[in-house]
Design an enzyme around this catalytic site. Structure first.
Site, PDB file in Angstrom:
ATOM      1  N   HIS A 225       0.827  -1.210   0.000  1.00  0.00           N
ATOM      2  CA  HIS A 225       0.000   0.000   0.000  1.00  0.00           C
ATOM      3  C   HIS A 225       0.862   1.261   0.000  1.00  0.00           C
ATOM      4  CE1 HIS A 225       0.573   1.012   4.345  1.00  0.00           C
ATOM      5  NE2 HIS A 225       0.703  -0.297   4.474  1.00  0.00           N
TER       6      HIS A 225
ATOM      7  N   ASP B 139      -0.529   4.416   1.084  1.00  0.00           N
ATOM      8  CA  ASP B 139      -0.983   5.407   2.057  1.00  0.00           C
ATOM      9  C   ASP B 139      -0.196   5.253   3.351  1.00  0.00           C
ATOM     10  OD1 ASP B 139      -2.364   2.923   2.378  1.00  0.00           O
ATOM     11  OD2 ASP B 139      -3.782   3.882   3.737  1.00  0.00           O
TER      12      ASP B 139
ATOM     13  N   ASP C 149       6.613   1.515   6.379  1.00  0.00           N
ATOM     14  CA  ASP C 149       5.215   1.127   6.213  1.00  0.00           C
ATOM     15  C   ASP C 149       4.520   2.086   5.261  1.00  0.00           C
ATOM     16  OD1 ASP C 149       2.704   0.011   6.577  1.00  0.00           O
ATOM     17  OD2 ASP C 149       2.367   0.973   8.500  1.00  0.00           O
TER      18      ASP C 149
ATOM     19  N   GLU D  63      -5.080   1.285   2.942  1.00  0.00           N
ATOM     20  CA  GLU D  63      -4.821   0.219   3.912  1.00  0.00           C
ATOM     21  C   GLU D  63      -4.886   0.719   5.342  1.00  0.00           C
ATOM     22  OE1 GLU D  63      -2.587  -2.372   6.627  1.00  0.00           O
ATOM     23  OE2 GLU D  63      -2.101  -0.309   6.064  1.00  0.00           O
ATOM     24  N   GLU D  64      -4.372   1.905   5.582  1.00  0.00           N
ATOM     25  CA  GLU D  64      -4.285   2.419   6.958  1.00  0.00           C
ATOM     26  C   GLU D  64      -5.648   2.761   7.546  1.00  0.00           C
ATOM     27  OE1 GLU D  64      -1.756   2.035   8.523  1.00  0.00           O
ATOM     28  OE2 GLU D  64       0.035   2.308   7.319  1.00  0.00           O
TER      29      GLU D  64
ATOM     30  N   ASP E 205       4.094  -5.944   3.433  1.00  0.00           N
ATOM     31  CA  ASP E 205       3.892  -4.982   4.527  1.00  0.00           C
ATOM     32  C   ASP E 205       4.036  -5.686   5.870  1.00  0.00           C
ATOM     33  OD1 ASP E 205       3.103  -2.905   6.140  1.00  0.00           O
ATOM     34  OD2 ASP E 205       0.983  -3.056   5.640  1.00  0.00           O
TER      35      ASP E 205
ATOM     36  N   HIS F  61       4.020   3.148  12.866  1.00  0.00           N
ATOM     37  CA  HIS F  61       2.857   4.005  13.122  1.00  0.00           C
ATOM     38  C   HIS F  61       3.186   5.124  14.102  1.00  0.00           C
ATOM     39  CE1 HIS F  61      -0.651   1.196  11.715  1.00  0.00           C
ATOM     40  NE2 HIS F  61       0.347   1.235  10.857  1.00  0.00           N
TER      41      HIS F  61
END
Length: 490
Positions: free
Chosen positions: A117, A119, A150, A182-183, A211, A460
């Site tokens: 991904h 995003d 990520d 995805e997030e 990921d 994150h």
């Protein structure tokens, strides 16, 4: 001799990787390191935060940049539209298209499909970043910036690996599924996979998710993940909030009932008290037990990272088993309770607790839902409170477990050995990876998580990074993995 081996390889119907090819692949990647880092810098600069509607154009831009790069590599790209997102009542935003791309279509070669991904999570300098989050900074062998681990950095390592292989001959067909949401839950992706099952995915032999992080500094291959049954437990008492001075000691308080019920879910050692919850957990085999002994994992490092003074279990093996292969229950919060500053003396009329059970293979979410509901209703009945309760399971994500003896995993282990000169740690994820289970169930294909993220990358959090070593050697890993898949193909 090497030259003769290369000639024999070209003349043979069977794919055979020569030392010349391996050396050429690694040398090409080494020679282009600066280019790879610059491209990551350009991609990190795009603030593709999918949670912020004001940055939806940045997500779209990131998808276009990814498409353009794949086209430059000689690939075919479809930008699959997946509809709209209702961001708030009456406000809809177009979802960014999903990239469905392909490089190579030789029916005599295997086809490997990769998922990732573009995003990212929100990031601001004032959140505690030591650098500007959308400016790539190289420091002490690390590349800092939002998305470096990520998942932009991992996707770029994959794309660079495929591009490098093309210079010496791509031994497989490669497909890509790259999304931009995805997030925030991958809205629309599962339906797209279902819709494209008999077209785009019809010739796919293997699925690889990029990921994912390693357990330690040693390379890891992920073969399983826990699921997630997420519950709301609601207790409703009086018609309205009441003043504790006027009603304390005279009414059955919803908060007291809720706290009582939460206290019945697990004991002090984390054992779940719900009857039958462990019945479907797969028994531990001697082979699996040996696997945990060889994993690289340091409890002192974990204590330093978390700040925890003591864990529920004493050994590395126990900690990892209870983190990966056994279910766990966690309480996440209470809605409706007074949580602000000050000393408000309210008795809440209705409170909602949120908790989850990370279930493991063989545990069925619908069975877990019934077990939890029956147990809580039984415990509440014993309390003899006139208040009302309601138990709702709002997420029922399935666990996932693959066969480590599948050719996909064998090829990955050989590639790790070739690139890093060590055996891979075979690991599971304690969290939930819904897309892995979706790919497996919808397409009926073997799924593997082969990432290059480090254990301290903070994907994150503040100061997200990927080490330069992982980024460049990870590029070699993806290239070598595709070579090994070709070697194993019948």
């Amino acid at each position: 001799m090497l030259f003769m081996l290369a000639i024999i390889s070209l003349l043979s119907d069977q794919v055979f990787l020569t030392p010349v090819q391996n050396n050429a692949l690694f040398q090409y990647i080494n020679d282009h390191q600066s280019e790879y880092i610059q491209r990551l810098k350009n991609w990190v600069a795009i603030e593709s935060d999918s949670s912020d509607p004001s940055k939806r154009d940045q997500v779209q831009l990131m998808m276009e940049m990814t498409k353009d790069y794949i086209l430059k590599m000689g690939g075919h790209v479809e930008m699959a539209e997946i509809g709209e997102q209702e961001y708030s009542p009456g406000i809809k935003l177009p979802l960014p298209p999903v990239i469905l791309a392909q490089i190579g279509n030789d029916t005599n070669k295997p086809t490997v499909c990769f998922y990732g991904h573009m995003d990212v999570q929100p990031a601001k300098k004032e959140d505690g970043w030591k650098t500007e989050p959308y400016t790539l900074v190289e420091e002490n062998g690390n590349l800092f910036g939002r998305g470096t681990s990520d998942d932009k950095g991992q996707i770029l390592a994959l794309l660079h690996g495929v591009e490098s292989l093309k210079k010496i001959g791509l031994p497989v067909n490669v497909k890509f599924v790259i999304e931009g949401m995805e997030e925030v839950g991958s809205q629309g992706l599962e339906k797209l996979v279902e819709d494209k099952k008999n077209t785009f995915f019809s010739d796919v032999d293997y699925i690889v998710v990029t990921d994912t992080p390693w357990l330690s500094k040693k390379p890891g291959i992920t073969y399983g993940a826990r699921g997630n049954c997420y519950f709301y437990l609601e207790v409703e008492g009086a018609r309205r909030d009441l003043h504790s001075g006027g009603f304390g000691g005279t009414v059955y308080e919803a908060m007291s009932d809720l706290i009582y019920l939460l206290g019945q879910l697990a004991d002090v050692k984390g054992k779940i008290l719900i009857p039958g919850i462990y019945d479907d957990v797969l028994p531990l085999t001697e082979q699996e037990k040996e696997l945990y002994k060889n994993l690289e994992f340091n409890l002192d490092d974990l204590k330093a990272d978390t700040g925890a003074k003591q864990f529920l279990h004493d050994t590395k093996e126990e900690i990892l088993m209870y983190r990966w292969r056994y279910p766990s229950l966690s309480i996440h919060g209470i809605e409706g309770a007074f949580s602000g500053s000050g000393t408000k003396t309210v008795i809440p009329a209705k409170v909602i607790a949120k908790f989850s059970i990370r279930q493991v293979p063989n545990m069925n979410p619908s069975v877990v839902e019934k077990q939890v509901t029956d147990y809580l209703e039984s415990k509440f009945s014993e309390r003899k409170s006139p208040n009302k309760i309601k138990v709702t399971m709002v997420i029922g994500a399935q666990p996932w477990l693959a066969n480590m003896n599948d050719p996909l995993y064998v090829a990955a282990q050989k590639a790790v050995k070739k690139v890093f000169n060590t055996d891979a740690d075979m690991i599971r994820a304690g969290g939930t990876i819904p897309i892995a289970k979706s790919f497996e169930e919808i397409l009926g294909k073997t799924v593997m998580l082969l990432g290059i993220g480090g254990p301290e990358d903070a994907p994150h959090g503040q100061n997200e990074k990927i080490s330069k070593h992982n980024y460049i050697e990870g590029t070699k890993l993806y290239g070598s993995f595709l070579q090994e898949i070709a070697n194993a193909w019948p």
